[in-house]
Structure formats: structure tokens, C-alpha cells
Design an enzyme around this catalytic site. Structure first.
Site, PDB file in Angstrom:
ATOM      1  N   ARG A  52     -36.663  -3.456  -6.246  1.00  0.00           N
ATOM      2  CA  ARG A  52     -37.014  -3.569  -4.825  1.00  0.00           C
ATOM      3  C   ARG A  52     -36.376  -2.407  -4.039  1.00  0.00           C
ATOM      4  NH1 ARG A  52     -32.625  -3.589  -3.046  1.00  0.00           N
ATOM      5  NH2 ARG A  52     -33.398  -3.503  -0.908  1.00  0.00           N
ATOM      6  N   GLY A  53     -36.751  -2.339  -2.737  1.00  0.00           N
ATOM      7  CA  GLY A  53     -36.346  -1.177  -1.945  1.00  0.00           C
ATOM      8  C   GLY A  53     -37.512  -0.194  -2.010  1.00  0.00           C
ATOM      9  N   ALA A  54     -37.931   0.306  -0.835  1.00  0.00           N
ATOM     10  CA  ALA A  54     -39.177   1.072  -0.777  1.00  0.00           C
ATOM     11  C   ALA A  54     -39.245   2.234  -1.783  1.00  0.00           C
ATOM     12  CB  ALA A  54     -39.390   1.559   0.656  1.00  0.00           C
ATOM     13  N   ARG A  93     -47.053  -5.576  -3.544  1.00  0.00           N
ATOM     14  CA  ARG A  93     -46.392  -5.792  -2.242  1.00  0.00           C
ATOM     15  C   ARG A  93     -47.096  -4.919  -1.193  1.00  0.00           C
ATOM     16  NH1 ARG A  93     -40.016  -5.961  -2.031  1.00  0.00           N
ATOM     17  NH2 ARG A  93     -40.509  -7.327  -0.276  1.00  0.00           N
ATOM     18  N   GLN A 200     -30.233  -9.802   0.365  1.00  0.00           N
ATOM     19  CA  GLN A 200     -30.017  -8.453  -0.199  1.00  0.00           C
ATOM     20  C   GLN A 200     -28.679  -7.872   0.276  1.00  0.00           C
ATOM     21  OE1 GLN A 200     -32.860  -9.545   1.123  1.00  0.00           O
ATOM     22  NE2 GLN A 200     -34.655  -8.634   0.191  1.00  0.00           N
ATOM     23  N   ASP A 241     -39.155   0.729   5.396  1.00  0.00           N
ATOM     24  CA  ASP A 241     -40.225   0.516   4.418  1.00  0.00           C
ATOM     25  C   ASP A 241     -41.503   1.247   4.796  1.00  0.00           C
ATOM     26  OD1 ASP A 241     -38.378  -2.002   4.125  1.00  0.00           O
ATOM     27  OD2 ASP A 241     -39.478  -1.700   2.252  1.00  0.00           O
ATOM     28  N   ASN A 251     -38.917  -2.610   8.579  1.00  0.00           N
ATOM     29  CA  ASN A 251     -37.812  -2.739   7.624  1.00  0.00           C
ATOM     30  C   ASN A 251     -37.557  -4.237   7.464  1.00  0.00           C
ATOM     31  OD1 ASN A 251     -35.766  -1.471   5.935  1.00  0.00           O
ATOM     32  ND2 ASN A 251     -34.267  -2.283   7.370  1.00  0.00           N
ATOM     33  N   LYS A 252     -36.620  -4.569   6.634  1.00  0.00           N
ATOM     34  CA  LYS A 252     -36.333  -5.973   6.307  1.00  0.00           C
ATOM     35  C   LYS A 252     -36.249  -6.853   7.547  1.00  0.00           C
ATOM     36  CE  LYS A 252     -36.186  -7.460   3.187  1.00  0.00           C
ATOM     37  NZ  LYS A 252     -37.411  -8.168   2.719  1.00  0.00           N
TER      38      LYS A 252
END
Ligand code: MRU
Length: 352
Positions: A52-54, A93, A200, A241, A251-252
């Protein structure tokens, strides 16, 4: 204790025919590597946030399509199978643009070789995937340098979600200036928001900063205002992201609330990410598709028993959009952009 940078977030192992990832869902408790051999395994690992993570998702998709295409031996099938896998992996995603840009870059490389033999096509895919990983790692170093130029020794910093070594090929985006600052003796103290519902911040940011010897304090998301009010935070650093052409940033989930608080308390709010995360085809944040995830992540996950009534309606967006007006600067491998962002972005992306 091993060094955080010894952990390899994602790599290709062509002998095994696999994309190898550290399973981020098992951190911090266990450091387990998974060898993903089928498109379905790669898709699921991205969907379930094992990787995970862009930027890391982009690299995983590039390696994934390259590894899977090494098994195709008929040149007539090659482009059709590539298109099928590209669409399939792209459906894992929706929000992080790096997933799509990495897959598109792989396609462009392939299309340049029309008429070539199958071994050439396979080699081109291997090389392009490696270039995406290498460029991402180099971008993170530069982001660290530009980011650090905005910070002073002894500052208190706050970050949300995980935009560190685990979210990229190497080093991180929002955490890159913190790592570089540590190497140079800046003595930062960092607050890590735990980042409900998937934690996270608690599981990954706290883990990697502690492992790197950074002074890090974990807080619940609803404690951010309190630490800001007490004057313990001099800058906020977050990842991204997808950044729209006007600077609105996905973003998150929770990031936009942190930005509103930072504005209220007069604290600079910095977004850090590679230029590959800027999407000039997305005019504003309104056009960014926000992923919605399983309600059980809110009602049940992490609890020994369910914590909400059966049948309750749950809204579980994985990301939110921070308005450009709340962002002090956007820091990429190409430099620092201040509002209004669009012209700087145009120059960086060399586009209309
Ligand atoms: O759902 P996740 O964990 O993939 O979300 C990740 C984030 O929102 C990160 O902040 C972002 O991808 C930047 S990573 C360098």
C-alpha cells in the site's frame, strides 16, 4: 535489530516468477515476505493493503504485469493479454493515480516495440518496471532534500497515515525529510496520528520511525488539536494519493481535518509526493474518485468483538480531499510549489 531500510517493500523475482512484498498487514508484529505469482494474488495484495501507499502500489502493479507477462510465449497473444491484465490490476484500487500511471507507462513502452519478438517485449517490460522503481526511489531522496530545506532543528512535526519507506520503493515522501533530518542531527520530535480505521499510523509510521531511531509519539486521531494547541507542532507533513491540477489533494481519510486544524493554529501544512502523483487530467478534487471500503473495517476490525450494533449504516471512505487553499506548499522531486499551484505543475509535467 535490523534497519528499516533493510526492509524491501516491493521487488520482482523473475526466477521465482513472483512479485515479492513485505506483508504490511502483519506489521509491526511480524516481518513476513509474500511471493505473489498470479494476477489474482497481486490484485488481492493491493486491495487488502498488503502492499500500500501510492508509489508502492504503482511499483507493485508495474512489477506485477511484467512478472505475469513473462509467462506469455505467443507474440499474437501478447498485446491482448497485456491489455486484459492492465485493466484487471487497475481495478484493484481507484484513488491513487500512481497505479494507473505506472500501468500506462508500461503500455507505452510496449507499444513502442510493435513488431518485435516476444523476448524483446518481455525484456522491455522488465526494464520499464525497474525504471519506475528506480525513479521512485530517486524522487524520494530529492523530496527529502526539498522538504528538509523548509524545516528547522528541534521542530515538532505531525504526520498522518504512512508516507514512509513502506509506502514507496525506498525512503518515503512525507517521512523523507524526517529521515534526512535524523542523518543530519536535526532532532525532530514527531507525532504520528494512528489513522483510523486501518491504523497505518500506529502500525506502520510508528514502527518505521521508531526502528529508525526517530523520537516519535503516537496519538489517536482525535488528539491532534490538543497537541497543536499546546504548541508542540511546528509543521505538518503528509503524503498524497492524487493531486489535482489546482492542488486539491486526496490523501488518507482524516488528512483534510488535520489541514483545517493546522490552518486554525497557524501551522504550515506540507504535502509531499512525486510528480507522478499529480494528475493534470483531474482539474479539481471533485473529480477524484474516492474509494469506499468494507464497513467491517469500522465496526469490527482490531476489536475482539464487534463494537457497533448489527445492521448499523457505516460510511467508510478511505481518502478525503484537502482543498488547495489549506496547503502551504507541495513538495516534489522537482522542487517546491506554492499556491497557486497550477503553473508550477504545468512546468513540472511539461503539459498543456
Ligand atoms: O490506503 P493506503 O494506506 O494505501 O493510503 C496511503 C496514503 O494515504 C498515503 O498517505 C499516500 O499513499 C502517500 S504514500 C507515500
Amino acid at each position: 535489530m535490523s534497519n528499516i531500510f533493510d526492509i524491501v517493500t516491493v521487488r520482482a523475482d523473475y526466477e521465482q516468477g513472483a512479485v515479492v512484498i513485505i506483508d504490511q498487514t502483519q506489521l509491526p508484529g511480524r516481518e513476513v515476505y509474500l511471493a505473489l505469482k498470479t494476477p489474482e494474488e497481486i490484485w488481492e495484495a493491493i486491495y487488502l493493503l498488503k502492499v500500500r501507499g501510492a508509489p508502492a502500489i504503482g511499483v507493485a502493479a508495474a512489477y506485477g504485469i511484467s512478472v505475469c507477462m513473462q509467462k506469455v510465449d505467443e507474440v499474437d497473444d501478447f498485446y491482448r493479454e497485456f491489455a486484459r491484465l492492465k485493466n484487471y490490476l487497475a481495478s484493484s484500487r481507484p484513488t491513487a493515480v500512481n497505479l494507473f500511471t505506472a500501468l500506462e507507462r508500461m503500455e507505452v513502452a510496449l507499444l513502442k516495440c510493435q513488431g518485435a519478438g516476444v523476448e524483446v517485449l518481455k525484456r522491455v517490460l522488465r526494464e520499464e518496471a525497474e525504471a519506475i522503481r528506480r525513479e521512485d526511489a530517486a524522487a524520494c531522496r530529492k523530496i527529502g532534500e526539498y522538504g528538509l530545506s523548509l524545516l528547522k532543528p528541534g521542530m515538532g512535526l505531525l504526520t498522518h497515515c504512512n508516507a514512509g519507506h513502506l509506502a514507496v520503493s525506498e525512503y518515503g515522501t512525507a517521512l523523507a525529510p524526517i529521515y534526512l533530518g535524523r542523518e543530519q542531527g536535526f532532532g525532530f520530535s514527531v507525532f504520528a496520528d494512528e489513522t483510523r480505521p486501518l491504523l497505518q499510523g500506529a502500525r506502520l509510521t510508528a514502527f518505521e520511525l521508531q526502528k529508525a531511531g526517530v523520537d516519535v509519539t503516537l496519538i489517536c486521531d482525535n488528539m491532534t488539536s490538543s497537541v497543536m494547541k499546546q504548541g508542540w507542532v511546528q509543521a505538518v507533513l503528509v503524503g498524497c494519493d492524487r493531486v489535482a491540477a489546482n492542488g486539491d489533494t486526496a490523501n488518507k481519510i482524516g488528512t483534510s481535518g488535520v489541514a483545517v486544524l493546522a490552518k486554525y493554529y497557524g501551522i504550515p501544512f506540507y504535502v509531499l509526493g512525486p510528480t507522478s502523483t499529480i494528475d493534470m487530467d483531474c482539474p479539481t478534487g471533485k473529480e477524484i474518485k474516492i474509494e469506499e471500503r468494507d464497513p467491517a473495517e469500522v465496526t469490527e476490525k482490531w476489536y475482539t468483538r464487534r463494537m457497533a450494533p448489527e445492521g448499523i449504516h457505516v460510511y467508510n471512505p478511505a481518502f478525503d480531499v484537502t482543498s488547495a487553499e489549506l496547503i502551504t506548499a507541495i513538495i516534489t522531486e522537482k522542487g517546491i510549489a506554492y499556491p497557486p499551484f497550477r503553473d508550477k505543475f504545468r512546468g513540472w509535467k511539461e503539459c498543456k
